[in-house]
Scaffold this motif. Structure first.
Motif, PDB file in Angstrom:
ATOM      1  N   UNK A  21      12.881   3.742  -2.721  1.00  0.00           N
ATOM      2  CA  UNK A  21      13.739   2.818  -2.237  1.00  0.00           C
ATOM      3  C   UNK A  21      13.278   2.133  -0.858  1.00  0.00           C
ATOM      4  N   UNK A  22      13.309   0.923  -0.938  1.00  0.00           N
ATOM      5  CA  UNK A  22      12.751   0.030   0.349  1.00  0.00           C
ATOM      6  C   UNK A  22      14.117  -0.373   0.944  1.00  0.00           C
ATOM      7  N   UNK A  23      14.136   0.357   2.243  1.00  0.00           N
ATOM      8  CA  UNK A  23      15.471  -0.052   3.091  1.00  0.00           C
ATOM      9  C   UNK A  23      15.462  -1.047   3.966  1.00  0.00           C
TER      10      UNK A  23
ATOM     11  N   UNK B 237       0.770  -1.273  -0.114  1.00  0.00           N
ATOM     12  CA  UNK B 237      -0.056  -0.032   0.051  1.00  0.00           C
ATOM     13  C   UNK B 237       0.720   1.249   0.065  1.00  0.00           C
ATOM     14  N   UNK B 238       1.755   1.241   0.762  1.00  0.00           N
ATOM     15  CA  UNK B 238       2.609   2.454   0.659  1.00  0.00           C
ATOM     16  C   UNK B 238       3.554   2.727  -0.530  1.00  0.00           C
ATOM     17  N   UNK B 239       3.913   1.639  -1.093  1.00  0.00           N
ATOM     18  CA  UNK B 239       4.803   1.515  -2.445  1.00  0.00           C
ATOM     19  C   UNK B 239       3.932   2.153  -3.413  1.00  0.00           C
ATOM     20  N   UNK B 240       2.642   1.542  -3.467  1.00  0.00           N
ATOM     21  CA  UNK B 240       1.789   2.034  -4.694  1.00  0.00           C
ATOM     22  C   UNK B 240       1.228   3.342  -4.442  1.00  0.00           C
TER      23      UNK B 240
ATOM     24  N   UNK C 191       6.334  -5.156  -6.315  1.00  0.00           N
ATOM     25  CA  UNK C 191       5.343  -4.106  -6.211  1.00  0.00           C
ATOM     26  C   UNK C 191       5.873  -2.833  -6.780  1.00  0.00           C
ATOM     27  N   UNK C 192       7.031  -2.967  -7.243  1.00  0.00           N
ATOM     28  CA  UNK C 192       7.577  -1.546  -8.076  1.00  0.00           C
ATOM     29  C   UNK C 192       8.577  -0.872  -7.305  1.00  0.00           C
ATOM     30  N   UNK C 193       9.132  -1.234  -6.068  1.00  0.00           N
ATOM     31  CA  UNK C 193      10.242  -0.442  -5.514  1.00  0.00           C
ATOM     32  C   UNK C 193      11.636  -0.840  -5.877  1.00  0.00           C
ATOM     33  N   UNK C 194      12.524  -0.090  -5.538  1.00  0.00           N
ATOM     34  CA  UNK C 194      14.014  -0.720  -5.656  1.00  0.00           C
ATOM     35  C   UNK C 194      14.493  -1.217  -4.286  1.00  0.00           C
ATOM     36  N   UNK C 195      15.302  -2.355  -4.327  1.00  0.00           N
ATOM     37  CA  UNK C 195      16.148  -2.365  -3.479  1.00  0.00           C
ATOM     38  C   UNK C 195      17.323  -2.496  -3.745  1.00  0.00           C
TER      39      UNK C 195
END
Length: 236
Positions: free
Chosen positions: A46-48, A31-34, A61-65
């Motif tokens: 970016x997701x840390x 939900x946060x990524x979207x 879901x579309x974020x980078x790591x």
């Protein structure tokens, strides 16, 4: 450059695997990524994390790591600001120094893309160091009480004993959804709650902490009610 950062460590204790536990049909973090992607605010999102499963779901879901968070930033004592600064420094080493950075919590399913966009607008137009989500208290905090170990009651602010609720100043608290900040403000460790910050005021019915199973149930019921209301309004 606008950088979005979603902190999501794997060691949640009160609700195990909370960041990726299914909430209203999606992993919580989705939900946060979207919302971040739909806001159109970010050059990079970016997701840390320190967790491989969280990383895999975030990428889906579309974020980078692009990195895994170091161990010292994955325990109970690491602060959000520490994690944000680490991501900023990583980005700077990649020769992409962000001007504005937004931290969005992984456990904020009520976050909406238009609120994130409004936060960026307020950061710029009000020349603030930070812009974050906030909401009002449901009851006047000036009339709060404390209870002693013996069960006795004291007013926290006795000067307001005889004040009418409608005469008391409205007070707000952090809504725990997102925090826009200028990169230098994050790096220098400037105070978030200060006169150099501005608040995006959200209605109370779109704010819910999720720390216990009871919180989770309440949040899902609220979320479903809001979803049904939005669907009805879109058809009207």
């Amino acid at each position: 450059m606008n950088l979005g950062i979603i902190p999501a460590r794997g060691g949640s204790k009160r609700i195990p695997r909370k960041n990726i536990k299914s909430f209203a049909g999606r992993p919580m973090i989705a939900w946060s990524i979207v919302a971040a992607i739909e806001s159109g605010c970010f050059d990079r999102l970016i997701v840390s994390t320190d967790d491989e499963e969280i990383a895999e779901i975030s990428q889906r879901w579309g974020a980078e790591v692009p990195f895994f968070r170091p161990t010292e930033l994955a325990d109970d004592y690491a602060t959000t600001a520490d994690v944000v600064r680490h991501a900023i420094n990583w980005s700077a080493q990649e020769d992409r120094i962000p001007e504005r950075v937004c931290c969005i919590y992984a456990t904020a399913p009520f976050v909406r893309s238009n609120d994130v966009t409004l936060g960026l607008h307020m950061l710029e137009t009000r020349q603030a160091d930070f812009a974050f989500s906030a909401t009002s208290y449901a009851f006047p905090v000036q009339r709060a009480i404390t209870v002693t170990p013996e069960g006795r009651v004291n007013m926290l602010m006795p000067q307001y004993l005889n004040s009418r609720s409608q005469d008391l100043e409205e007070v707000y608290h952090d809504a725990g959804q997102f925090y826009w900040g200028r990169s230098e403000a994050w790096v220098l460790g400037k105070a978030l709650f200060s006169s150099s910050a501005t608040a995006v005021i959200l209605p109370r019915y779109r704010v819910q902490d999720i720390d216990t199973p009871d919180d989770w149930l309440r949040a899902e019921l609220m979320f479903k009610a809001l979803h049904d209301l939005d669907a009805a309004l879109s058809k009207a």
